[in-house]
Design an enzyme around this catalytic site. Structure first.
Site, PDB file in Angstrom:
ATOM      1  CG  ASP A 112      -1.798  -1.239   1.266  1.00  0.00           C
ATOM      2  OD1 ASP A 112      -2.232  -1.665   0.176  1.00  0.00           O
ATOM      3  OD2 ASP A 112      -2.065  -1.780   2.351  1.00  0.00           O
TER       4      ASP A 112
ATOM      5  CE  LYS B 292      -5.115  11.123   3.286  1.00  0.00           C
ATOM      6  NZ  LYS B 292      -6.263  10.624   4.008  1.00  0.00           N
TER       7      LYS B 292
HETATM    8  C1  LIG Z   1      -1.898  -3.866  -2.348  1.00  0.00           C
HETATM    9  S1  LIG Z   1      -1.900  -5.369  -1.474  1.00  0.00           S
HETATM   10  C2  LIG Z   1      -0.705  -6.329  -2.373  1.00  0.00           C
HETATM   11  C3  LIG Z   1      -0.866  -7.798  -2.130  1.00  0.00           C
HETATM   12  C4  LIG Z   1       0.072  -8.697  -2.945  1.00  0.00           C
HETATM   13  N1  LIG Z   1       1.450  -8.485  -2.595  1.00  0.00           N
HETATM   14  C5  LIG Z   1      -0.120  -8.466  -4.415  1.00  0.00           C
HETATM   15  O1  LIG Z   1       0.743  -7.834  -5.042  1.00  0.00           O
HETATM   16  O2  LIG Z   1      -1.133  -8.930  -4.953  1.00  0.00           O
HETATM   17  C6  LIG Z   1      -1.014  -4.934  -0.017  1.00  0.00           C
HETATM   18  C7  LIG Z   1      -1.051  -6.035   1.031  1.00  0.00           C
HETATM   19  O3  LIG Z   1      -0.237  -5.671   2.123  1.00  0.00           O
HETATM   20  C8  LIG Z   1      -0.884  -5.997   3.330  1.00  0.00           C
HETATM   21  N2  LIG Z   1      -0.371  -5.076   4.361  1.00  0.00           N
HETATM   22  C9  LIG Z   1      -0.193  -3.746   4.250  1.00  0.00           C
HETATM   23  N3  LIG Z   1       0.315  -3.232   5.382  1.00  0.00           N
HETATM   24  C10 LIG Z   1       0.480  -4.275   6.233  1.00  0.00           C
HETATM   25  C11 LIG Z   1       0.977  -4.396   7.555  1.00  0.00           C
HETATM   26  N4  LIG Z   1       1.434  -3.356   8.227  1.00  0.00           N
HETATM   27  N5  LIG Z   1       0.993  -5.625   8.117  1.00  0.00           N
HETATM   28  C12 LIG Z   1       0.536  -6.725   7.438  1.00  0.00           C
HETATM   29  N6  LIG Z   1       0.057  -6.664   6.183  1.00  0.00           N
HETATM   30  C13 LIG Z   1       0.037  -5.467   5.575  1.00  0.00           C
HETATM   31  C14 LIG Z   1      -2.365  -5.814   3.042  1.00  0.00           C
HETATM   32  O4  LIG Z   1      -3.155  -6.586   3.926  1.00  0.00           O
HETATM   33  C15 LIG Z   1      -2.447  -6.286   1.591  1.00  0.00           C
HETATM   34  O5  LIG Z   1      -2.757  -7.661   1.474  1.00  0.00           O
END
Ligand SMILES: C[S@@+](CC[C@H](N)C(=O)[O-])C[C@H]1O[C@@H](n2cnc3c(N)ncnc32)[C@H](O)[C@@H]1O
Length: 223
Positions: free
Chosen positions: A125, A129
């Site tokens: 993600d 911000k």
């Molecule tokens: C945009 S998705 C990408 C998922 C995968 N890597 C893909 O490319 O299809 C971002 C993933 O990161 C996980 N994520 C983001 N911040 C996190 C955190 N602090 N701890 C655990 N998971 C996190 C979210 O739950 C999500 O599944």
């Protein structure tokens, strides 16, 4: 909550390759596998590679198939997504994968010094911000955490569609004097010939369909 999601959460509790520890237990008692992944879980001394924010675990499963002499662990907080990776590993009889459901902020509770050889961060993600910059999975705060368990020669890979995040990471790597090893703002028109091109994640497939360019970098933390 949709029935399908409830079913996946229940099945997650039965999977031998998926680990989740309640936050309070993790803080109070820690994780028994910390420092023992090789001996207790994988039963070999092969390098351990993490995929952080793994979602459905395409990289974890794809790389585990390609490199049976490496161990792969996908980490995410979303149980329904992890279900896919854990289930695919079981269906494909993979013994060199595991999944951890946790906030990555607590990932050092799971690994001992020098226990991890490499990290992939796939389409994190972007947290655009400025006030949320501390949530970016490649940021000084998270690199301090990774340093606690990554071997000194360990590398970190980032794949992202988000150019602002990519430029932030490049700048941060330079400012913090880490060793940038590879970078491209257009992976599929670059001559980089690594696994980075061969396996596409769920989000990546979506971004490629939308015609977006994929950014990639690889770096090593300074001593
Ligand atoms: C945009 S998705 C990408 C998922 C995968 N890597 C893909 O490319 O299809 C971002 C993933 O990161 C996980 N994520 C983001 N911040 C996190 C955190 N602090 N701890 C655990 N998971 C996190 C979210 O739950 C999500 O599944």
């Amino acid at each position: 909550m949709p029935k399908n999601k409830i079913r996946k959460f229940q099945e997650n509790l039965t999977f031998p390759n998926l680990f989740q520890i309640e936050y309070h237990d993790l803080i109070a008692k820690g994780c028994k596998l910390k420092g023992n992944w090789h001996q207790t879980y994988f039963k070999n001394e092969n390098p351990i590679i993490l995929e952080l924010g793994c979602g459905k675990g395409e990289y974890t499963v794809g790389l585990a198939n390609k490199y049976p002499h490496h161990n792969y662990i996908g980490v995410d907080i979303k149980g329904a997504r992890l279900w896919r990776g854990a289930m695919s590993s079981i269906e494909q009889n993979l013994t060199n994968t595991a999944f951890i459901r946790t906030q990555i902020e607590t990932i050092d509770f799971y690994f001992e010094k020098n226990e991890v050889s490499e990290i992939w961060v796939t389409f994190p993600d972007p947290q655009p911000k400025p006030l949320k910059a501390h949530k970016r999975l490649i940021s000084p705060r998270f690199l301090e955490i990774y340093k606690r368990f990554l071997t000194p020669s360990g590398v970190i890979h980032l794949k992202t569609d988000n150019l602002n995040l990519f430029e932030y990471c490049l700048e941060m790597i330079k400012m913090e004097k880490h060793e940038l090893m590879l970078q491209t703002k257009d992976l599929y028109n670059s001559d980089i010939e690594e696994d980075v091109k061969n396996i596409q994640t769920y989000y990546e497939t979506r971004y490629l369909r939308e015609g977006k360019k994929i950014n990639y970098l690889k770096f090593r933390l300074h001593e």
